[in-house]
Scaffold this active site. Structure first.
Site, PDB file in Angstrom:
ATOM      1  N   VAL A  11      -6.717  -0.536   0.124  1.00 51.09           N
ATOM      2  CA  VAL A  11      -6.461   0.149   1.294  1.00 51.09           C
ATOM      3  C   VAL A  11      -7.372   1.207   1.795  1.00 51.09           C
ATOM      4  CG1 VAL A  11      -4.645   2.031   1.933  1.00 51.09           C
ATOM      5  CG2 VAL A  11      -3.827   0.172   0.497  1.00 51.09           C
ATOM      6  N   LYS A  35     -18.348   2.634  -8.751  1.00 54.20           N
ATOM      7  CA  LYS A  35     -17.784   2.112  -7.466  1.00 54.20           C
ATOM      8  C   LYS A  35     -18.608   2.523  -6.432  1.00 54.20           C
ATOM      9  CE  LYS A  35     -13.210   1.155  -8.775  1.00 54.20           C
ATOM     10  NZ  LYS A  35     -11.585   1.381  -8.742  1.00 54.20           N
ATOM     11  N   THR A 121       1.328   4.822  -1.194  1.00 52.33           N
ATOM     12  CA  THR A 121       2.941   4.763  -1.214  1.00 52.33           C
ATOM     13  C   THR A 121       3.258   5.662  -2.090  1.00 52.33           C
ATOM     14  OG1 THR A 121       2.500   2.352  -0.849  1.00 52.33           O
ATOM     15  CG2 THR A 121       4.836   3.159  -1.632  1.00 52.33           C
ATOM     16  N   GLU A 150      -3.146  -7.805   0.981  1.00 56.70           N
ATOM     17  CA  GLU A 150      -4.328  -8.335   0.351  1.00 56.70           C
ATOM     18  C   GLU A 150      -4.690  -9.760   0.863  1.00 56.70           C
ATOM     19  OE1 GLU A 150      -4.658  -7.507  -3.946  1.00 56.70           O
ATOM     20  OE2 GLU A 150      -3.928  -5.604  -3.531  1.00 56.70           O
ATOM     21  N   LEU A 245      10.022 -16.786   3.405  1.00 53.68           N
ATOM     22  CA  LEU A 245      11.274 -17.642   2.951  1.00 53.68           C
ATOM     23  C   LEU A 245      10.506 -19.162   2.051  1.00 53.68           C
ATOM     24  CD1 LEU A 245      13.984 -17.882   5.476  1.00 53.68           C
ATOM     25  CD2 LEU A 245      13.901 -16.386   3.567  1.00 53.68           C
ATOM     26  N   GLY A 248       9.530 -20.310  -4.670  1.00 49.74           N
ATOM     27  CA  GLY A 248       8.540 -20.255  -5.603  1.00 49.74           C
ATOM     28  C   GLY A 248       8.937 -19.745  -7.116  1.00 49.74           C
ATOM     29  N   GLY A 252       4.608 -10.863  -7.131  1.00 54.61           N
ATOM     30  CA  GLY A 252       3.720 -10.227  -7.925  1.00 54.61           C
ATOM     31  C   GLY A 252       2.895  -9.260  -7.347  1.00 54.61           C
ATOM     32  N   CYS A 255       2.054  -4.310  -5.384  1.00 55.61           N
ATOM     33  CA  CYS A 255       2.786  -3.289  -4.324  1.00 55.61           C
ATOM     34  C   CYS A 255       4.384  -3.689  -4.354  1.00 55.61           C
ATOM     35  CB  CYS A 255       2.620  -3.627  -2.968  1.00 55.61           C
ATOM     36  SG  CYS A 255       1.183  -2.807  -2.536  1.00 55.61           S
ATOM     37  N   ARG A 322      -3.283  -7.850 -10.632  1.00 56.19           N
ATOM     38  CA  ARG A 322      -2.177  -6.929 -11.100  1.00 56.19           C
ATOM     39  C   ARG A 322      -0.845  -7.670 -10.824  1.00 56.19           C
ATOM     40  NH1 ARG A 322      -4.110  -1.674  -7.546  1.00 56.19           N
ATOM     41  NH2 ARG A 322      -4.925  -3.455  -6.208  1.00 56.19           N
TER      42      ARG A 322
HETATM   43  N1  LIG Z   1      -3.119  -3.167  -2.109  1.00 57.42           N
HETATM   44  C1  LIG Z   1      -2.334  -3.242  -1.320  1.00 57.42           C
HETATM   45  O1  LIG Z   1      -2.013  -4.575  -0.918  1.00 57.42           O
HETATM   46  C2  LIG Z   1      -1.417  -1.962  -0.598  1.00 57.42           C
HETATM   47  C3  LIG Z   1      -0.893  -2.213   0.440  1.00 57.42           C
HETATM   48  C4  LIG Z   1       0.007  -0.954   1.097  1.00 57.42           C
HETATM   49  C5  LIG Z   1      -0.049   0.135   0.464  1.00 57.42           C
HETATM   50  N2  LIG Z   1      -0.605   0.010  -0.808  1.00 57.42           N
HETATM   51  C6  LIG Z   1      -0.546   1.386  -1.617  1.00 57.42           C
HETATM   52  O2  LIG Z   1      -1.867   2.060  -1.269  1.00 57.42           O
HETATM   53  C7  LIG Z   1      -2.293   2.925  -2.489  1.00 57.42           C
HETATM   54  C8  LIG Z   1      -3.642   2.207  -2.961  1.00 57.42           C
HETATM   55  O3  LIG Z   1      -3.567   0.861  -3.382  1.00 57.42           O
HETATM   56  P1  LIG Z   1      -4.915   0.184  -3.721  1.00 57.42           P
HETATM   57  O4  LIG Z   1      -4.446  -1.225  -3.670  1.00 57.42           O
HETATM   58  O5  LIG Z   1      -5.807   0.442  -2.521  1.00 57.42           O
HETATM   59  O6  LIG Z   1      -5.227   0.821  -4.827  1.00 57.42           O
HETATM   60  P2  LIG Z   1      -6.602   0.445  -5.711  1.00 57.42           P
HETATM   61  O7  LIG Z   1      -6.426   0.653  -7.464  1.00 57.42           O
HETATM   62  O8  LIG Z   1      -7.459  -0.670  -5.312  1.00 57.42           O
HETATM   63  O9  LIG Z   1      -7.563   1.763  -5.231  1.00 57.42           O
HETATM   64  C9  LIG Z   1      -7.268   3.109  -5.598  1.00 57.42           C
HETATM   65  C10 LIG Z   1      -8.774   3.617  -5.652  1.00 57.42           C
HETATM   66  O10 LIG Z   1      -8.442   5.270  -5.708  1.00 57.42           O
HETATM   67  C11 LIG Z   1      -9.393   5.733  -6.850  1.00 57.42           C
HETATM   68  N3  LIG Z   1      -8.944   7.005  -7.211  1.00 57.42           N
HETATM   69  C12 LIG Z   1      -7.890   7.486  -8.173  1.00 57.42           C
HETATM   70  N4  LIG Z   1      -7.679   8.519  -8.385  1.00 57.42           N
HETATM   71  C13 LIG Z   1      -8.715   9.157  -7.733  1.00 57.42           C
HETATM   72  C14 LIG Z   1      -9.018  10.500  -7.393  1.00 57.42           C
HETATM   73  N5  LIG Z   1      -8.433  11.615  -8.030  1.00 57.42           N
HETATM   74  N6  LIG Z   1      -9.943  10.925  -6.211  1.00 57.42           N
HETATM   75  C15 LIG Z   1     -10.555   9.858  -5.831  1.00 57.42           C
HETATM   76  N7  LIG Z   1     -10.250   8.452  -6.114  1.00 57.42           N
HETATM   77  C16 LIG Z   1      -9.559   8.097  -7.007  1.00 57.42           C
HETATM   78  C17 LIG Z   1      -9.571   4.684  -7.748  1.00 57.42           C
HETATM   79  O11 LIG Z   1     -10.815   4.828  -8.504  1.00 57.42           O
HETATM   80  C18 LIG Z   1      -9.428   3.495  -6.844  1.00 57.42           C
HETATM   81  O12 LIG Z   1     -10.774   3.047  -6.484  1.00 57.42           O
HETATM   82  C19 LIG Z   1      -1.350   2.532  -3.544  1.00 57.42           C
HETATM   83  O13 LIG Z   1      -0.381   3.599  -3.386  1.00 57.42           O
HETATM   84  C20 LIG Z   1      -0.427   1.460  -3.189  1.00 57.42           C
HETATM   85  O14 LIG Z   1       0.892   1.346  -3.354  1.00 57.42           O
HETATM   86  C21 LIG Z   1      -1.113  -0.764  -1.482  1.00 57.42           C
END
Ligand SMILES: NC(=O)c1ccc[n+]([C@@H]2O[C@H](COP(=O)([O-])OP(=O)(O)OC[C@H]3O[C@@H](n4cnc5c(N)ncnc54)[C@H](O)[C@@H]3O)[C@@H](O)[C@H]2O)c1
Length: 425
Positions: A11, A35, A121, A150, A245, A248, A252, A255, A322
């Protein structure tokens, strides 16, 4: 505008790069120094189509900067997007450790007025906690949920279907309206709780469509109907829509399972039963078992049977493991004593770190060799273009369990496979 992204996952990076493409100056901060080191070199630590190239381009253009020090990163910033992970605990409650830590640090180092937009989220409880931490006139809080997928994260961030901004703060509203001006998507300005619930409702609805069609597919299997025709005939009704729809073995990823479970748990805590969403989860949790049942139907005992699993990531075009359904199948098959051969185009490296006692490769033909059955566990579109005649010759058996309904069943049957899809006649 000067923007800071906190958390450089799917994100954070997609949001930041999309904003840089729209002409903003974007800084990124992550608590994980490794990173940031990689990102400074223009390297992505996960696979996401288009993001790697865009990252390189923008790192060169000096529009994008990476920091491992939040204090420095926050200097002269007008808006900070909080994009850190919000995983759940085993019981479904949010593990808010990371997000609360990030918010406390932002509070500590911010020196001037700052719009804080939460993209992670979060549920209402976490929002209240964030609001309490940032209770100062310097901070202008808003909830700006993310809806990207993703596999198409950058495109989704550049062309969002809608932009939801939930805030009680007029300054935050004005600044975010200006920031998002170059985006064509409809903007919905609302209060924070409605923004939070819009995100949860969206994910719950998508999850519901998947569990719904899976439930119908299980019935279809029993009565010898064809779920592909049923999904088409149902989804063409514009009130229903044909996306999501596809029958499968369940959903997973990081989210849908997390957000639906968290929603049910949170609602329960405040005395509300979400029976529908709870059922959606229950259906999903058992859906993958159809693979085990279908294997047992044909092979009877799975002990010492060589089974190939095609696909390890939670969906195609990502290396994200995940909550992958494939991993659940693998665990059950391990318990049954099967010999496992595993394939994934991208996730094979990550899988090697967590799975022992299995042959793992990114070449499907190697994995098929000597197997008695192949299970398609991830919807990599490449699987439908494989040389299945060659695979048939390499295999010891001839069983295919197509857990994602992506293969041409007639072709496979012609080649000599015993084919089982999910609810496919
Ligand atoms: N992945 C998706 O498809 C998606 C879509 C919509 C919403 N979201 C939501 O967005 C959020 C992030 O998801 P993501 O998949 O990008 O997560 P991710 O795990 O890929 O990335 C999160 C990042 O945050 C960093 N982090 C953690 N604690 C930190 C801190 N205190 N300070 C600085 N950095 C810190 C981690 O090192 C990591 O690099 C979640 O709440 C998720 O539910 C994800």
């Amino acid at each position: 505008m000067n923007i800071l992204i906190v958390g450089t996952g799917y994100v954070g990076l997609a949001t930041g790069i999309a904003l840089a493409k729209k002409g903003h100056k974007v800084r990124f901060y992550d608590k994980d120094k490794e990173k940031i080191k990689l990102l400074k070199k223009g390297k992505l630590f996960f696979f996401e189509p288009l993001l790697q190239e865009a990252l390189k381009e923008f790192t060169k253009n000096q529009n994008v900067f990476f920091f491992d020090n939040l204090k420095e990163a926050l200097e002269n910033i007008e808006i900070v997007f909080v994009c850190v992970g919000t995983p759940i605990l085993k019981d479904g409650r949010t593990n808010s450790k990371d997000i609360e830590k990030a918010i406390k640090e932002i509070k500590k180092y911010a020196t001037k007025d700052l719009v804080v937009a939460i993209k992670s989220t979060i549920n209402p409880k976490v929002y209240t906690s964030i609001k309490n931490i940032l209770a100062s006139s310097k901070f202008h809080l808003s909830v700006n949920p993310e809806f990207l997928r993703e596999g198409s994260a950058l495109n989704d961030s550049l062309n969002p279907s809608r932009i939801v901004i939930g805030t009680e703060n007029e300054y935050a509203k004005k600044i975010l309206d200006k920031l998002y001006a170059p985006f064509e998507a409809p903007k919905i300005f609302t209060d924070p709780m409605s923004a939070i619930l819009t995100k949860y409702a969206s994910n719950a609805f998508l999850a519901m469509k998947i569990s719904f069609i899976n439930e119908i597919a299980n019935l279809s299997d029993r009565i010898g109907a064809n779920i592909d025709d049923i999904a088409l005939g149902t989804g063409l009704d514009p009130r229903i829509g044909k996306d999501y729809l596809k029958a499968g073995i369940g959903f997973g990823g990081s989210c849908l399972p997390k957000d639906t479970k968290n929603m049910v748990k949170y609602a329960k805590e405040i005395g509300i039963r979400l029976d529908l969403i709870n059922s959606v989860n229950k259906i999903n949790e058992r859906q993958y078992k159809v693979v085990i049942e279908k294997l047992q139907k044909h092979l009877v005992s799975l002990k010492s049977r060589t089974i190939a699993i095609f696909g390890l990531s939670f969906k195609g075009d990502t290396d994200d493991l995940r909550n992958s359904i494939s991993l659940k199948i693998i665990k059950d098959l391990e318990k049954e004593g099967a010999i496992l051969r595993l394939h994934d185009y991208l996730a094979f490296k990550k899988a090697k770190k967590i799975i022992n006692n299995a042959f793992i490769s990114d070449i499907p033909y190697f994995v098929a060799e000597g197997s008695e059955a192949i299970v398609i566990a991830t919807d990599w579109k490449e699987y439908s273009h494989l040389d299945w005649e060659k695979i048939r010759k390499l295999m010891k058996g001839n069983l295919i369990i197509d857990g994602r309904n992506i293969l041409d069943k007639d072709l496979l049957k012609k080649i000599g496979f015993v084919y089982e899809g999910i609810g496919r006649k």
